[in-house]
Design a protein around this motif. Structure first.
Motif, mmCIF file in Angstrom:
data_model
loop_
_atom_site.group_PDB
_atom_site.id
_atom_site.type_symbol
_atom_site.label_atom_id
_atom_site.label_comp_id
_atom_site.label_asym_id
_atom_site.label_seq_id
_atom_site.Cartn_x
_atom_site.Cartn_y
_atom_site.Cartn_z
ATOM 1 N N GLN A 79 0.922 -1.125 -0.256
ATOM 2 C CA GLN A 79 0.078 0.161 0.013
ATOM 3 C C GLN A 79 0.650 1.904 0.044
ATOM 4 O O GLN A 79 0.307 2.334 -0.203
ATOM 5 C CB GLN A 79 -1.283 0.116 1.526
ATOM 6 C CG GLN A 79 -2.557 -0.465 0.476
ATOM 7 C CD GLN A 79 -1.529 -2.657 0.782
ATOM 8 O OE1 GLN A 79 -1.441 -3.145 1.506
ATOM 9 N NE2 GLN A 79 -2.336 -2.455 -0.090
ATOM 10 N N GLY A 80 2.002 0.832 -0.088
ATOM 11 C CA GLY A 80 3.203 2.245 0.162
ATOM 12 C C GLY A 80 3.284 3.072 -1.766
ATOM 13 O O GLY A 80 4.292 3.815 -1.777
ATOM 14 N N ARG A 81 3.155 2.523 -2.316
ATOM 15 C CA ARG A 81 3.385 2.525 -3.507
ATOM 16 C C ARG A 81 2.572 3.875 -4.055
ATOM 17 O O ARG A 81 1.851 4.033 -3.811
ATOM 18 C CB ARG A 81 2.732 1.313 -4.865
ATOM 19 C CG ARG A 81 3.632 0.368 -4.782
ATOM 20 C CD ARG A 81 3.756 -1.004 -5.886
ATOM 21 N NE ARG A 81 3.549 -2.183 -5.677
ATOM 22 C CZ ARG A 81 2.836 -2.908 -5.319
ATOM 23 N NH1 ARG A 81 1.147 -2.679 -5.049
ATOM 24 N NH2 ARG A 81 3.061 -4.171 -5.055
ATOM 25 N N GLY A 82 3.625 5.275 -4.561
ATOM 26 C CA GLY A 82 3.117 6.335 -5.011
ATOM 27 C C GLY A 82 3.048 7.750 -3.584
ATOM 28 O O GLY A 82 2.780 8.381 -4.124
ATOM 29 N N PHE A 83 3.538 6.461 -2.394
ATOM 30 C CA PHE A 83 3.868 6.975 -1.255
ATOM 31 C C PHE A 83 5.101 7.628 -1.197
ATOM 32 O O PHE A 83 5.969 7.309 -0.920
ATOM 33 C CB PHE A 83 3.055 7.277 -0.507
ATOM 34 C CG PHE A 83 1.502 6.938 -0.727
ATOM 35 C CD1 PHE A 83 1.008 8.007 0.174
ATOM 36 C CD2 PHE A 83 0.923 6.499 -1.156
ATOM 37 C CE1 PHE A 83 -0.932 7.367 0.414
ATOM 38 C CE2 PHE A 83 -0.313 5.822 -1.452
ATOM 39 C CZ PHE A 83 -0.926 6.431 -0.489
#
Length: 403
Positions: free
Chosen positions: A353-357
């Motif tokens: 869920q950390g992709r793009g963050f």
């Protein structure tokens, strides 16, 4: 009370030799690892200096630290526990591993709620367990449906499993409510999953939120909590943590070998005890300044980088920035360190869920935070020169040329 977060960039560059300030070249301004640019707590300085002066540098005696933590927890959160049942650990993650070795075996699953502290993945997998993710919901809250599915998968075919709770949550800064934790405990009980609670950020809950120790909710009695003063008082280099069993978790503590306590530092225990006992005014001032910084960050992003989605955290000094609209790909931190010479933590390291963050550490002087934000805003706008333009009143004399 003097300000805690008032160290200039010049001073940080010249006096700090930790990994935060040595990972990248001098022209990168770091805002990544969970280490504060803070003045030290005077009570800690005094206690450590006195210990060194008298030669009190032997093996760890943890009882004063456990007693101080028990008093602190009761005063701040209404949590009472018996200091005599507490064990020391070299640090929180090593203590977590000691507990997980008891609760799970090789190939068993440890459930985490991603995005979550990046070290969880490496430690769990490095010790022969597998990670099962139960993602937070879109508001960064615990998702009962996701937990139910993950617990079912983790315990399939009768395998043992544990859930590693991050409370408050890193990197999102979410403070789990008593109701959310109670629902978690019920699901864990239904699936036969044991909970291990990492509560290292508990003293850093910001105004407007209330911290609930997991051990205090119905069903939390079977958990083991790992706690340390290291994060709130910026003592990461002074390693000592506490493993605190819930009322029905002595089975776990008995199964941990006594030698597991041997790596904790005696000087660190002295420092942490002083922090919890005599450093509360310093902590309160720090929390006040962090509250100011989280809102300053929100105002600047809203005005100058409206494409960045950011919810001010309820706890910690970590900002979880949604940069998916930036066009910088799955790992915007990697792009920004190249283009804007600002160092953030890589979002994908915190789970799928950390992709793009990216994670930004705002525990620094307002002037340094503005330099970080100038570079971030400039990098997002695509201009190298923009990345070096200061906010009003901020000097660029300490900023090396961008490359």
């Amino acid at each position: 009370m003097e300000r805690v977060l008032d160290v200039s960039l010049d001073e940080l560059r010249s006096t700090r030799t930790s990994v935060k300030w040595r990972r990248w070249p001098q022209d990168v301004v770091p805002a990544w690892v969970a280490e504060m640019d803070a003045r030290p707590c005077p009570a800690v300085v005094e206690a450590v200096t006195a210990a060194m002066t008298r030669g009190d540098t032997g093996y760890t005696w943890v009882q004063p630290y456990a007693e101080a933590a028990s008093t602190f927890a009761k005063d701040r959160w209404g949590w009472s526990f018996d200091p005599a049942r507490v064990r020391s650990a070299p640090d929180v993650m090593i203590g977590i591993l000691d507990v997980l070795r008891v609760l799970t075996g090789a190939g068993d699953a440890v459930v985490v709620s991603s995005p979550v502290y990046n070290a969880f993945y490496g430690f769990i997998e490095g010790y022969g367990r597998r990670v099962v993710e139960a993602p937070l919901d879109e508001s960064f809250r615990l998702d009962p449906a996701a937990l139910d599915r993950a617990f079912g998968e983790a315990t399939r075919e009768g395998r043992r499993a544990a859930y590693l709770l991050c409370n408050p949550h890193n990197p999102t800064g979410t403070v789990h409510t008593a109701a959310e934790l109670t629902a978690l405990a019920a699901l864990a009980h239904d699936h036969g999953v044991r909970v291990v609670a990492d509560e290292i950020h508990a003293p850093l809950v910001l105004p407007g939120a209330t911290f609930t120790p997991y051990a205090t909710v119905p069903g939390g009695e079977r958990a083991v909590t790992l706690f340390s003063a290291s994060k709130a008082w910026n003592l990461a280099g002074l390693k000592c943590a506490l493993a605190i069993p819930g009322g029905e978790a002595d089975d776990v503590m008995r199964a941990i070998p006594e030698v597991a306590t041997h790596g904790a530092s005696h000087v660190a225990a002295i420092a942490h005890t002083a922090a919890l006992t005599d450093g509360c005014a310093w902590l309160d001032e720090l929390v006040r300044e962090l509250d100011e910084n989280r809102h300053h960050l929100a105002r600047r992003l809203a005005a100058q980088a409206p494409g960045v989605a950011y919810r001010p955290p309820e706890a910690t000094y970590l900002a979880w920035l949604d940069l998916r609209a930036s066009g910088l790909g799955d790992d915007p931190a990697a792009a920004l360190v190249r283009s804007a010479r600002v160092g953030l933590s890589s979002g994908p390291e915190f789970g799928t869920q950390g992709r793009g963050f990216a994670r930004l550490n705002f525990a620094t002087a307002p002037e340094v935070l503005d330099i970080v934000l100038d570079r971030l805003v400039g990098g997002l706008s695509g201009g190298e020169g923009a990345a070096l333009r200061p906010a009003s009143g901020v000097s660029t004399s300490a900023i090396p040329p961008s490359r």
